[in-house]
Design a protein around this motif. Structure first.
Motif, PDB file in Angstrom:
ATOM      1  N   LEU A 232     -14.622  -6.183  -0.647  1.00  0.00           N
ATOM      2  CA  LEU A 232     -14.725  -5.305  -1.818  1.00  0.00           C
ATOM      3  C   LEU A 232     -14.923  -3.826  -1.491  1.00  0.00           C
ATOM      4  N   PHE A 233     -15.309  -3.493  -0.257  1.00  0.00           N
ATOM      5  CA  PHE A 233     -15.528  -2.090   0.091  1.00  0.00           C
ATOM      6  C   PHE A 233     -14.236  -1.288  -0.079  1.00  0.00           C
ATOM      7  N   GLN A 234     -14.314  -0.210  -0.859  1.00  0.00           N
ATOM      8  CA  GLN A 234     -13.165   0.675  -1.076  1.00  0.00           C
ATOM      9  C   GLN A 234     -11.942  -0.078  -1.608  1.00  0.00           C
ATOM     10  N   LEU A 235     -12.179  -1.124  -2.388  1.00  0.00           N
ATOM     11  CA  LEU A 235     -11.057  -1.931  -2.872  1.00  0.00           C
ATOM     12  C   LEU A 235     -10.105  -1.124  -3.748  1.00  0.00           C
ATOM     13  N   GLY A 236     -10.658  -0.191  -4.504  1.00  0.00           N
ATOM     14  CA  GLY A 236      -9.815   0.649  -5.348  1.00  0.00           C
ATOM     15  C   GLY A 236      -9.467   1.988  -4.725  1.00  0.00           C
ATOM     16  N   GLY A 237      -9.771   2.154  -3.434  1.00  0.00           N
ATOM     17  CA  GLY A 237      -9.548   3.440  -2.781  1.00  0.00           C
ATOM     18  C   GLY A 237      -8.117   3.701  -2.369  1.00  0.00           C
ATOM     19  N   ARG A 238      -7.285   2.677  -2.447  1.00  0.00           N
ATOM     20  CA  ARG A 238      -5.879   2.828  -2.076  1.00  0.00           C
ATOM     21  C   ARG A 238      -5.014   2.625  -3.315  1.00  0.00           C
ATOM     22  N   ASP A 239      -3.951   3.421  -3.438  1.00  0.00           N
ATOM     23  CA  ASP A 239      -3.027   3.256  -4.555  1.00  0.00           C
ATOM     24  C   ASP A 239      -2.328   1.903  -4.469  1.00  0.00           C
ATOM     25  N   LEU A 240      -1.721   1.499  -5.565  1.00  0.00           N
ATOM     26  CA  LEU A 240      -0.867   0.309  -5.546  1.00  0.00           C
ATOM     27  C   LEU A 240       0.453   0.681  -4.877  1.00  0.00           C
TER      28      LEU A 240
ATOM     29  N   GLU B  67       4.375  -0.039  -3.231  1.00  0.00           N
ATOM     30  CA  GLU B  67       5.625  -0.751  -3.445  1.00  0.00           C
ATOM     31  C   GLU B  67       5.806  -1.802  -2.331  1.00  0.00           C
ATOM     32  N   PRO B  68       6.526  -2.915  -2.578  1.00  0.00           N
ATOM     33  CA  PRO B  68       7.104  -3.271  -3.868  1.00  0.00           C
ATOM     34  C   PRO B  68       6.243  -4.238  -4.680  1.00  0.00           C
ATOM     35  N   ASP B  69       5.434  -5.077  -3.985  1.00  0.00           N
ATOM     36  CA  ASP B  69       4.790  -6.192  -4.679  1.00  0.00           C
ATOM     37  C   ASP B  69       3.671  -5.765  -5.614  1.00  0.00           C
ATOM     38  N   GLU B  70       2.762  -4.909  -5.124  1.00  0.00           N
ATOM     39  CA  GLU B  70       1.592  -4.575  -5.937  1.00  0.00           C
ATOM     40  C   GLU B  70       1.984  -3.908  -7.253  1.00  0.00           C
ATOM     41  N   THR B  71       2.882  -2.946  -7.178  1.00  0.00           N
ATOM     42  CA  THR B  71       3.269  -2.243  -8.409  1.00  0.00           C
ATOM     43  C   THR B  71       4.035  -3.166  -9.352  1.00  0.00           C
ATOM     44  N   ARG B  72       4.849  -4.048  -8.783  1.00  0.00           N
ATOM     45  CA  ARG B  72       5.590  -4.985  -9.634  1.00  0.00           C
ATOM     46  C   ARG B  72       4.630  -5.894 -10.405  1.00  0.00           C
TER      47      ARG B  72
ATOM     48  N   ALA C 118     -10.343   4.621   6.246  1.00  0.00           N
ATOM     49  CA  ALA C 118      -9.487   5.644   6.861  1.00  0.00           C
ATOM     50  C   ALA C 118      -8.017   5.570   6.457  1.00  0.00           C
ATOM     51  N   ILE C 119      -7.527   4.378   6.140  1.00  0.00           N
ATOM     52  CA  ILE C 119      -6.088   4.222   5.881  1.00  0.00           C
ATOM     53  C   ILE C 119      -5.621   4.857   4.572  1.00  0.00           C
ATOM     54  N   PRO C 120      -6.330   4.676   3.440  1.00  0.00           N
ATOM     55  CA  PRO C 120      -5.798   5.219   2.174  1.00  0.00           C
ATOM     56  C   PRO C 120      -5.447   6.703   2.206  1.00  0.00           C
ATOM     57  N   PRO C 121      -6.319   7.597   2.712  1.00  0.00           N
ATOM     58  CA  PRO C 121      -5.923   9.022   2.722  1.00  0.00           C
ATOM     59  C   PRO C 121      -4.700   9.305   3.578  1.00  0.00           C
ATOM     60  N   LYS C 122      -4.485   8.511   4.633  1.00  0.00           N
ATOM     61  CA  LYS C 122      -3.360   8.743   5.535  1.00  0.00           C
ATOM     62  C   LYS C 122      -2.050   8.209   4.978  1.00  0.00           C
ATOM     63  N   LEU C 123      -2.099   7.033   4.347  1.00  0.00           N
ATOM     64  CA  LEU C 123      -0.860   6.367   3.962  1.00  0.00           C
ATOM     65  C   LEU C 123      -0.508   6.477   2.481  1.00  0.00           C
ATOM     66  N   ASN C 124      -1.483   6.783   1.626  1.00  0.00           N
ATOM     67  CA  ASN C 124      -1.166   6.891   0.197  1.00  0.00           C
ATOM     68  C   ASN C 124      -0.016   7.858  -0.090  1.00  0.00           C
ATOM     69  N   PRO C 125      -0.027   9.064   0.477  1.00  0.00           N
ATOM     70  CA  PRO C 125       1.074   9.983   0.187  1.00  0.00           C
ATOM     71  C   PRO C 125       2.434   9.467   0.655  1.00  0.00           C
ATOM     72  N   GLN C 126       2.426   8.563   1.649  1.00  0.00           N
ATOM     73  CA  GLN C 126       3.688   8.050   2.191  1.00  0.00           C
ATOM     74  C   GLN C 126       4.141   6.754   1.526  1.00  0.00           C
ATOM     75  N   ARG C 127       3.200   5.978   1.017  1.00  0.00           N
ATOM     76  CA  ARG C 127       3.549   4.656   0.497  1.00  0.00           C
ATOM     77  C   ARG C 127       3.450   4.536  -1.014  1.00  0.00           C
ATOM     78  N   SER C 128       2.906   5.531  -1.672  1.00  0.00           N
ATOM     79  CA  SER C 128       2.618   5.414  -3.106  1.00  0.00           C
ATOM     80  C   SER C 128       3.526   6.317  -3.935  1.00  0.00           C
ATOM     81  N   MET C 129       3.950   5.806  -5.095  1.00  0.00           N
ATOM     82  CA  MET C 129       4.725   6.600  -6.061  1.00  0.00           C
ATOM     83  C   MET C 129       3.815   7.400  -6.992  1.00  0.00           C
ATOM     84  N   LYS C 130       2.505   7.290  -6.795  1.00  0.00           N
ATOM     85  CA  LYS C 130       1.568   7.920  -7.722  1.00  0.00           C
ATOM     86  C   LYS C 130       1.733   9.444  -7.758  1.00  0.00           C
TER      87      LYS C 130
END
Length: 535
Positions: free
Chosen positions: A23-31, A33-38, A430-442
């Motif tokens: 549960l730690f930082q469970l909402g810290g990463r964007d949803l 593509e492709p599965d989570e957003t779908r 550490a991963i969400p700040p690094k990969l969100n801009p690359q993996r997220s459509m947000k």
């Protein structure tokens, strides 16, 4: 000191550690593509349009998955009153946490309380199981139902006086599993069938009580399936009953993730790290030990059946193997149990710990040498992160090896648990700040929304993006499929924003003969997008 070896202490530690990891930082990463957003778009459509029986995606029937997972996501959203990354992922994460606790209980039932405790720790610190459970995916929920069904089938086989009750409970969880991911939830039955055949208990298993359990599972399924088929018609029946099952297992094809026969032989050892280095010893020694041969045989059949079943399937994904992780964890748990006879043979432990230390040390040397950065320039920005991660994994594994050589097996095990707990928390932080801009459509979606005014529309050309639908909060985004339709939209008086792949942009300009200039662009994963507008 008795409390520290009590069942309550074991449960408290597992619950605390599992809660932290899952549960730690469970909402810290964007949803992503492709599965989570779908899945998030399908769940939101249920709430907004009332499609509770027949899931929909972007205005069309979504026949690939049954509805239970989306019901659970909506329950989470309703409970917290907000639709975000945390509430969408919470059912999967909680299912993963409960699976750890159930695995611990089974380990205690099969062997002893300490084996159960170790098994739970192994499951929640291996690489893949917690990582996947923290995604908005169906598989951790399916694995929980699979585990509960299999455990009740086993208990029904062993406890004649409560057999019907156990088989009914097994049927109940199989039914829920089918409503989560389809007929694959019936796999516990052939596993127990093979076990009873080898144990010469076939008649004890294949009885009227099992039929009642099967009928209960069918009843649960039909409560949803009959109205869904009435609503979806013949095409929906054909897809959900035949195409989805046969397509994945027999036909393969692009949509069903075709992979070579060797796929799981490579992926599973990596994804069950670090405990994979102890699994061969657990297999070999466990089946040789008379006093636990029956239980180990059951775990072995469970593991081998699931592994072979999905290896022979033409459609393969890493998450399909998730139901065999509890069996793997329990086998490793027995090996590490200090009360077990297996602990008297340290050779397997030492070899495993040496391999583990060498693996991380070599990985760190390769990373420091710059070879990987030369071959894959995109990982240069992760150099500091990678060195830090590999450093503490190498140090933790090395000192765990030293402690074991010094005959301090329990501290050696605890150090591995601490090391890989840090690993999971480090990734979550550490991963969400690094990969969100690359993996997220947000981010791209938010920039588009800032340009839009009330009444403006957004469409895509020749591609679907569930992330765009989710983060622009639209219930439907038209996918333009022909140049003629594009010209019709482009020359309409309505202001329209259109998202298109960069590689198709120049081709489209020449096909429609229209001068267009990008007003924004983004790269998400391997895909580069361009935003244009007709006004």
């Amino acid at each position: 000191m008795g409390f520290f070896k009590s069942k309550r202490f074991y449960f408290a530690i597992l619950l605390s550690l599992g809660t932290l990891i899952f549960l730690f930082q469970l909402g810290g990463r964007d949803l992503w593509e492709p599965d989570e957003t779908r899945y998030a778009v399908v769940a939101r459509d249920m709430r907004e349009n009332g499609n509770w029986i027949l899931p929909h995606l972007n205005g069309k029937v979504y026949a690939e998955k049954p509805p239970l997972f989306f019901w659970l996501v909506n329950l989470s959203v309703f409970f917290f009153g907000v639709d975000n990354e945390l509430t969408n992922r919470l059912p999967s994460a909680l299912a993963g946490l409960i699976t750890v606790l159930v695995t611990s209980y089974l380990g205690k039932s099969f062997f002893n309380a300490q084996v159960g405790f170790i098994s739970g720790l192994v499951l929640c610190t291996c690489i893949f199981f917690p990582l996947l459970s923290r995604w908005m995916m169906l598989d951790s929920i399916l694995t929980l139902f699979f585990l509960l069904a299999l455990s009740y089938l086993y208990r029904g086989l062993e406890e004649e006086e409560n057999r019907r009750k156990h088989y009914l409970l097994a049927g109940f969880f199989i039914g829920l599993g089918v409503l989560t991911k389809g007929p694959i939830a019936y796999l516990p039955i052939p596993i127990v069938l093979i076990f009873t055949f080898l144990q010469k208990k076939f008649k004890s298993f294949w009885c009227t009580d099992l039929l009642w359990g099967f009928l209960l599972s069918m009843g649960i399924i039909l409560i949803w399936w009959i109205p869904a088929c009435f609503a979806g018609g013949k095409d929906y029946i054909n897809w959900i009953l035949f195409k989805q099952v046969v397509g994945t297992y027999i036909e393969g094809g692009k949509h069903f993730h075709p992979k070579p026969l060797s796929f799981y032989f490579i992926r599973f050892p990596i994804e069950f790290f670090p405990w994979i280095v102890f699994l061969p010893s657990a297999f070999i020694i466990g089946l040789k030990t008379n006093r636990m041969r029956k239980e180990f045989l059951f775990l072995s059949i469970w593991f081998i059946f699931i592994f072979i079943f999905f290896t022979l399937s033409k459609g393969k994904k890493d998450n399909y193997l998730l139901p065999l992780y509890p069996a793997s964890a329990m086998m490793v748990g027995v090996l590490w149990d200090s009360e077990s006879q297996l602990a008297k043979k340290p050779k397997g432990f030492i070899i495993g710990l040496i391999l583990l230390t060498l693996f991380f040390f070599i990985g760190m040397v390769v990373f420091l040498s710059g070879i990987l950065q030369t071959l894959y320039p995109s990982i240069v920005e992760y150099r500091t992160f990678g060195i830090y991660l590999l450093s503490y994994l190498t140090i933790g594994s090395f000192f765990s090896l030293l402690l074991f050589v010094w005959k301090k097996k329990w501290p050696s095990f605890i150090l591995l648990i601490i090391t890989f707990t840090i690993f999971h928390l480090h990734l979550s932080y550490a991963i969400p700040p690094k990969l969100n801009p690359q993996r997220s459509m947000k981010y791209f979606s938010e920039r588009i929304l800032k340009r839009m005014k009330p009444g403006d529309e957004i469409k895509t050309y020749w591609f679907k993006s569930n992330g765009l639908i989710y983060y622009t909060k639209k219930s439907y985004i038209e996918e333009i499929e022909t140049p003629d339709r594009f010209k019709e939209v482009f020359y309409s008086p309505q202001k329209v924003f259109i998202v298109i792949f960069r590689k198709m942009f120049e081709k489209l300009k020449s096909e429609v003969g229209v001068e267009m200039e990008p007003i924004d662009q983004a790269k998400v994963g391997h895909w580069e997008y361009i935003l244009i507008s007709n006004h």
